[in-house]
Design a protein around this motif. Structure first.
Motif, short mmCIF file in Angstrom:
data_model
loop_
_atom_site.label_atom_id
_atom_site.label_comp_id
_atom_site.label_asym_id
_atom_site.label_seq_id
_atom_site.Cartn_x
_atom_site.Cartn_y
_atom_site.Cartn_z
N ARG A 189 -14.20 -4.80 2.02
CA ARG A 189 -14.08 -3.34 1.99
C ARG A 189 -15.06 -3.73 0.80
O ARG A 189 -14.89 -3.92 -0.26
CB ARG A 189 -13.77 -3.09 2.62
N ARG A 190 -16.23 -2.49 0.68
CA ARG A 190 -16.53 -1.97 -0.87
C ARG A 190 -15.50 -2.21 -2.10
O ARG A 190 -15.79 -2.03 -2.94
CB ARG A 190 -18.15 -0.88 -0.26
N GLY A 191 -14.43 -1.03 -1.50
CA GLY A 191 -13.54 -0.32 -3.17
C GLY A 191 -12.52 -2.00 -3.11
O GLY A 191 -12.53 -2.34 -4.24
N LEU A 216 -2.61 -1.50 2.63
CA LEU A 216 -1.40 -1.76 1.32
C LEU A 216 -0.76 -3.45 1.15
O LEU A 216 0.67 -3.31 1.01
CB LEU A 216 -0.44 -1.16 1.17
N ARG A 217 -2.18 -4.39 2.06
CA ARG A 217 -1.61 -5.34 2.28
C ARG A 217 -2.09 -6.47 1.54
O ARG A 217 -2.96 -6.85 2.03
CB ARG A 217 -1.21 -5.99 3.44
N THR A 218 -1.64 -7.63 1.04
CA THR A 218 -1.89 -8.95 0.09
C THR A 218 -2.59 -9.35 1.29
O THR A 218 -2.58 -9.06 2.41
CB THR A 218 -1.25 -9.37 -1.15
N LYS A 284 -6.23 -11.60 10.90
CA LYS A 284 -6.50 -12.33 9.41
C LYS A 284 -7.49 -11.78 8.28
O LYS A 284 -6.89 -11.28 6.90
CB LYS A 284 -5.68 -13.39 9.72
N ILE A 285 -8.37 -11.72 8.56
CA ILE A 285 -9.18 -12.39 7.41
C ILE A 285 -9.74 -11.38 7.16
O ILE A 285 -10.02 -10.50 5.57
CB ILE A 285 -10.88 -13.54 8.15
N LEU A 286 -9.66 -10.23 7.65
CA LEU A 286 -10.21 -8.94 7.42
C LEU A 286 -9.66 -7.74 7.35
O LEU A 286 -9.65 -7.24 6.48
CB LEU A 286 -10.71 -7.90 8.67
N GLY A 287 -8.05 -7.77 7.37
CA GLY A 287 -6.80 -7.82 6.68
C GLY A 287 -6.34 -6.40 7.41
O GLY A 287 -6.06 -5.39 7.15
#
Length: 314
Positions: A189-191, A216-218, A284-287
């Motif tokens: 994401r941009r942020g 909020l996950r690494t 997993k890649i996109l979170g």
């Protein structure tokens, strides 16, 4: 007129609430939006100060004040408070037991001027305030259930090809171009991109820290060869707003005015699936917090499976 500008260019705010007159002069460099915000804050404060209290049924202006302390615990305190202040003028007219009527009034007046998502963010602050009031015993009923959000149609099906991304990037500045390719090649994401540091770049992966993610996950994202040339630009020398404005100019120059920066993230997913990647891996890649979120791309994977079967049973 509650807001005016004097001969020296200074903005004035003057209001009358319950026969009480209040006048404030803003600094010379104050904007029109700052004056409007001050007017809203003054009206809300005077309404709370001069309106008699009714036990167990406070004014909604009192209830929303509970949100101020709560907002300090949020990641985007300023944004949260802006959503709350946006509805301050409507809340003067209602008490907690009238939450349903207040919400309907807000929706009626704001519709057509604000997107459904923006209205819902403001309604969300009212819901949370009412819930806090109930939890603290200030109201006998959890009136938050009476505040209904609007349906949102946020689904987008814009998937860019690599050629389209190249066209947009060709019109961007170097820093914005780097952000564009990092977004496409990582799905970040941009942020998240704005907060990436050189120390987050490993030999074969990038670490995106939990505090910088929406969930909020690494998570770690593999570094593919086309991504490496752009990693030297990290950390970026522009902020979130710089990317936003730079991308807007680039997409307009590329004759693609309806493209959003977030579409690069969706495009990353579509390219991964077209390359044979399954939904779990894409998730997993996109979170994504759940594979269910990734299921919006299921039609792409199904199309790929159909093509494979047609070839196999030809």
């Amino acid at each position: 007129m509650s807001i005016w500008t004097d001969k020296k260019g200074r903005r004035h705010v003057g209001i009358m609430v319950n026969r009480r007159r209040v006048h404030r002069i803003l600094p010379e460099d104050a904007s029109a939006s700052a004056a409007k915000q001050l007017e809203a804050d003054l009206r809300a404060a005077l309404a709370v100060a001069k309106t008699p209290r009714i036990p167990n049924d406070p004014r909604l202006t009192e209830v929303i004040s509970l949100y101020v302390d709560h907002a300090e615990t949020l990641r985007s305190t300023k944004t949260a408070l802006d959503h709350a202040r946006r509805i301050a003028l409507w809340l003067e007219k209602y008490r907690a037991s009238q939450a349903r009527q207040a919400a309907a009034h807000i929706v009626k007046d704001m519709s057509g001027h604000y997107a459904a998502g923006t209205i819902n963010r403001s309604l969300g602050t009212l819901k949370k305030s009412l819930r806090l009031a109930w939890e603290r015993g200030l109201i006998p009923v959890d009136y938050s259930a009476h505040v209904k959000r609007l349906p949102e149609n946020n689904a987008r099906s814009v998937y860019l090809s690599v050629e389209q991304v190249q066209e947009i990037a060709s019109h961007a500045s170097e820093s914005v171009r780097a952000a564009i390719w990092i977004a496409l090649l990582t799905g970040a994401r941009r942020g998240e991109i704005c907060k990436l540091q050189a120390a987050d770049i490993g030999e074969d992966s990038i670490l995106i820290h939990a505090g910088n993610t929406k969930t909020l996950r690494t998570r770690t994202v593999p570094i593919v060869p086309p991504l490496r040339p752009w990693l030297k630009y990290l950390p970026l020398t522009i902020n979130h707003e710089g990317i936003k404005s730079g991308f807007r100019r680039a997409r307009e120059d590329a004759k693609m005015p309806d493209v959003h920066f977030h579409d690069l993230r969706h495009s990353c997913a579509s390219i991964l699936i077209a390359s044979g990647c399954d939904l779990f891996t894409v998730s997993k890649i996109l979170g994504h917090s759940s594979v269910r979120t990734t299921e919006r791309y299921a039609h792409m994977e199904m199309g790929q499976q159909r093509t494979a079967m047609e070839k196999a049973f030809k």
